[in-house]
Design a protein around this motif. Sequence first.
Motif, PDB file in Angstrom:
ATOM      1  N   TRP A   1      11.704   8.133  -9.757  1.00 19.71           N
ATOM      2  CA  TRP A   1      10.490   8.151  -8.922  1.00 19.71           C
ATOM      3  C   TRP A   1      10.708   7.352  -7.637  1.00 19.71           C
ATOM      4  O   TRP A   1      11.316   6.282  -7.661  1.00 19.71           O
ATOM      5  CB  TRP A   1       9.303   7.529  -9.678  1.00 19.71           C
ATOM      6  CG  TRP A   1       8.065   7.491  -8.819  1.00 19.71           C
ATOM      7  CD1 TRP A   1       7.175   8.488  -8.631  1.00 19.71           C
ATOM      8  CD2 TRP A   1       7.614   6.385  -8.008  1.00 19.71           C
ATOM      9  NE1 TRP A   1       6.184   8.084  -7.751  1.00 19.71           N
ATOM     10  CE2 TRP A   1       6.431   6.804  -7.347  1.00 19.71           C
ATOM     11  CE3 TRP A   1       8.084   5.089  -7.770  1.00 19.71           C
ATOM     12  CZ2 TRP A   1       5.718   5.977  -6.485  1.00 19.71           C
ATOM     13  CZ3 TRP A   1       7.385   4.260  -6.894  1.00 19.71           C
ATOM     14  CH2 TRP A   1       6.206   4.715  -6.260  1.00 19.71           C
ATOM     15  N   GLU A   2      10.182   7.887  -6.535  1.00 19.42           N
ATOM     16  CA  GLU A   2      10.232   7.156  -5.266  1.00 19.42           C
ATOM     17  C   GLU A   2       9.002   7.455  -4.446  1.00 19.42           C
ATOM     18  O   GLU A   2       8.556   8.618  -4.428  1.00 19.42           O
ATOM     19  CB  GLU A   2      11.445   7.610  -4.462  1.00 19.42           C
ATOM     20  CG  GLU A   2      12.598   6.690  -4.640  1.00 19.42           C
ATOM     21  CD  GLU A   2      13.790   7.070  -3.777  1.00 19.42           C
ATOM     22  OE1 GLU A   2      14.366   6.151  -3.196  1.00 19.42           O
ATOM     23  OE2 GLU A   2      14.097   8.265  -3.693  1.00 19.42           O
ATOM     24  N   PRO A   3       8.448   6.471  -3.747  1.00 19.75           N
ATOM     25  CA  PRO A   3       7.343   6.785  -2.852  1.00 19.75           C
ATOM     26  C   PRO A   3       7.869   7.579  -1.661  1.00 19.75           C
ATOM     27  O   PRO A   3       8.963   7.307  -1.180  1.00 19.75           O
ATOM     28  CB  PRO A   3       6.828   5.409  -2.415  1.00 19.75           C
ATOM     29  CG  PRO A   3       7.985   4.491  -2.607  1.00 19.75           C
ATOM     30  CD  PRO A   3       8.823   5.052  -3.708  1.00 19.75           C
ATOM     31  N   LYS A   4       7.078   8.559  -1.198  1.00 18.26           N
ATOM     32  CA  LYS A   4       7.591   9.415  -0.110  1.00 18.26           C
ATOM     33  C   LYS A   4       6.895   9.137   1.215  1.00 18.26           C
ATOM     34  O   LYS A   4       7.272   9.682   2.240  1.00 18.26           O
ATOM     35  CB  LYS A   4       7.343  10.893  -0.472  1.00 18.26           C
ATOM     36  CG  LYS A   4       8.059  11.319  -1.750  1.00 18.26           C
ATOM     37  CD  LYS A   4       7.717  12.781  -2.080  1.00 18.26           C
ATOM     38  CE  LYS A   4       8.259  13.190  -3.424  1.00 18.26           C
ATOM     39  NZ  LYS A   4       7.258  13.715  -4.337  1.00 18.26           N
TER      40      LYS A   4
ATOM     41  N   TRP B   1       0.821  -1.213   0.000  1.00 21.32           N
ATOM     42  CA  TRP B   1       0.000   0.000   0.000  1.00 21.32           C
ATOM     43  C   TRP B   1       0.854   1.261   0.000  1.00 21.32           C
ATOM     44  O   TRP B   1       1.658   1.466   0.931  1.00 21.32           O
ATOM     45  CB  TRP B   1      -0.894   0.049   1.243  1.00 21.32           C
ATOM     46  CG  TRP B   1      -2.130  -0.773   1.192  1.00 21.32           C
ATOM     47  CD1 TRP B   1      -3.189  -0.633   0.329  1.00 21.32           C
ATOM     48  CD2 TRP B   1      -2.484  -1.864   2.073  1.00 21.32           C
ATOM     49  NE1 TRP B   1      -4.163  -1.570   0.620  1.00 21.32           N
ATOM     50  CE2 TRP B   1      -3.760  -2.329   1.672  1.00 21.32           C
ATOM     51  CE3 TRP B   1      -1.860  -2.477   3.162  1.00 21.32           C
ATOM     52  CZ2 TRP B   1      -4.412  -3.370   2.318  1.00 21.32           C
ATOM     53  CZ3 TRP B   1      -2.495  -3.518   3.796  1.00 21.32           C
ATOM     54  CH2 TRP B   1      -3.759  -3.949   3.372  1.00 21.32           C
ATOM     55  N   GLY B   2       0.630   2.145  -0.985  1.00 22.72           N
ATOM     56  CA  GLY B   2       1.291   3.449  -0.995  1.00 22.72           C
ATOM     57  C   GLY B   2       0.254   4.563  -0.988  1.00 22.72           C
ATOM     58  O   GLY B   2      -0.952   4.315  -0.892  1.00 22.72           O
ATOM     59  N   TYR B   3       0.768   5.793  -1.101  1.00 21.05           N
ATOM     60  CA  TYR B   3      -0.092   6.986  -1.018  1.00 21.05           C
ATOM     61  C   TYR B   3      -0.366   7.498  -2.445  1.00 21.05           C
ATOM     62  O   TYR B   3       0.574   7.759  -3.213  1.00 21.05           O
ATOM     63  CB  TYR B   3       0.623   8.040  -0.182  1.00 21.05           C
ATOM     64  CG  TYR B   3      -0.118   9.336   0.024  1.00 21.05           C
ATOM     65  CD1 TYR B   3      -1.512   9.393   0.110  1.00 21.05           C
ATOM     66  CD2 TYR B   3       0.590  10.537   0.168  1.00 21.05           C
ATOM     67  CE1 TYR B   3      -2.170  10.589   0.311  1.00 21.05           C
ATOM     68  CE2 TYR B   3      -0.068  11.745   0.377  1.00 21.05           C
ATOM     69  CZ  TYR B   3      -1.445  11.757   0.445  1.00 21.05           C
ATOM     70  OH  TYR B   3      -2.098  12.944   0.647  1.00 21.05           O
ATOM     71  N   ALA B   4      -1.640   7.684  -2.775  1.00 17.94           N
ATOM     72  CA  ALA B   4      -2.032   8.037  -4.152  1.00 17.94           C
ATOM     73  C   ALA B   4      -1.316   9.295  -4.659  1.00 17.94           C
ATOM     74  O   ALA B   4      -0.959   9.374  -5.839  1.00 17.94           O
ATOM     75  CB  ALA B   4      -3.550   8.211  -4.221  1.00 17.94           C
ATOM     76  N   ALA B   5      -1.116  10.281  -3.788  1.00 15.09           N
ATOM     77  CA  ALA B   5      -0.480  11.533  -4.231  1.00 15.09           C
ATOM     78  C   ALA B   5       0.928  11.262  -4.766  1.00 15.09           C
ATOM     79  O   ALA B   5       1.366  11.918  -5.715  1.00 15.09           O
ATOM     80  CB  ALA B   5      -0.438  12.535  -3.080  1.00 15.09           C
ATOM     81  N   ASP B   6       1.638  10.297  -4.159  1.00 17.97           N
ATOM     82  CA  ASP B   6       2.978   9.955  -4.644  1.00 17.97           C
ATOM     83  C   ASP B   6       2.899   9.261  -6.005  1.00 17.97           C
ATOM     84  O   ASP B   6       3.755   9.447  -6.869  1.00 17.97           O
ATOM     85  CB  ASP B   6       3.675   8.984  -3.666  1.00 17.97           C
ATOM     86  CG  ASP B   6       3.935   9.614  -2.304  1.00 17.97           C
ATOM     87  OD1 ASP B   6       3.849  10.854  -2.180  1.00 17.97           O
ATOM     88  OD2 ASP B   6       4.214   8.851  -1.348  1.00 17.97           O
TER      89      ASP B   6
END
Length: 345
Positions: free
Chosen positions: A308-311, A229-234
């Motif tokens: 690109w990287e998830p933050k 699970w990641g954050y949609a904005a990222d």
Amino acid sequence: MTQKRAFVTGITGQDGYYLTRLLLEKGYDVRGIVRRTSSMSRRRIDQLKDEMPDCADRITMQYGDVTDAAGLIRIIMELEPDEIYNLAAQSHVRVSFDKPAYTQAANTDGCLNLLEAVRLLNQRKPVRFYQASTSEMFGGLPETVPQSEKTPFHPRSPYATAKVAAFHHTMNYREAYGLFACNGILFNHESPMRGENFVTRKITLAAARIKEGLQSGIALGNIDAQRDWGYAADYVEGMWMMLQHDEPEDFVLATGEAHTVREFLQEAFSRVGLDYQDYLSIDSHYFRPTEVELLCGDARKAREVLGWEPKTSFSELVQLMVDHDCELARQERAFHDLGRPAQAT
Ligand code: NAP
Ligand code: F7E
């Protein structure tokens, strides 16, 4: 320099909200299509216009549906966008077992209809196309973990089979006609804008409403399933980066960390000081005929090629969703206390 124009299908959904916000920040004009429904489905975009009043005149919406091929060609040939993001889908995996034909119409034919329009427009001017592909295409068999661009597909729902076909259409139009067409293979991404019947949002809303005395429990299905699970904005930033790259390619976006639904429950309920075990019931209604047990992505290519990287970490994601839903629950509670009807969330 003239402003870039983007055409976004699925603009009223979760990713539509975050992608439109990003494109506006970058100076784009954004056009979206919206389906005619008996009650308005523009809640998220209306909120965005309120949040960014200076940009509101750069968003335009018109009625349209990705299953309407002629309508799409008309819109796209008139608008002549620089970039097209196909986010429209019947995106609920469990529901796709109940509506397989409609899911295929929206998720496969919708993509094909857009590719035909892109092919036509591309004869007049260059245009770039993003297809919202998904980790569900991998099927989550444990021996495939972590899943990357090289992992074979094993779709386990009508949703996933339809997305696999759309993935191949996108690749084929790129190879056959030289289109700039990319598949973003995105693992689960969530936010306070997530639909209420996906498991993360169902949990964060329940935790918040139980805390406020507005709900007594939560019924779920398979809580041993694991998701990345990641954050949609990222993740919408990764979509945009794919279309700015020199070459059209396919990319996985993921955090590389998997958690069970049980862990999500634990984290969300402890944020409001509750023990989820006191409120949980298991209901067979929420189980799927075939389950995707374990998704965990390898986004090395996106990191190395796109930068690109998830933050946002798992804990930060759960916290921001719970905190948002606590605020909603407090407002709902205040309406109740005033003796007014509850406001829909
Ligand atoms: P979402 O919140 O369910 O939004 C789906 C959007 O598609 C909504 O705007 C919906 O309109 C629209 N739509 C549905 N059928 C349509 C049709 N026939 N014609 C035009 N528009 C239609 O989904 P999301 O989470 O933002 O996901 C965006 C895309 O990424 C989807 O294609 C999804 O399959 C894919 N994806 C999502 C994830 C994730 O974890 N979120 C991961 C991988 C891939 P209404 O508002 O009228 O329903
Ligand atoms: O389920 C389990 C369920 O519906 C996650 C879509 O955005 O991500 C999403 O698909 C897990 C599954 O998301 C409930 O069985 C347990 O194992 O939140 P979900 P999803 O199926 O992973 C992918 C990447 C997409 O592309 C899709 O568009 O949670 N689960 N109990 C439940 N799920 C739901 N919805 N509701 C429950 O009560």
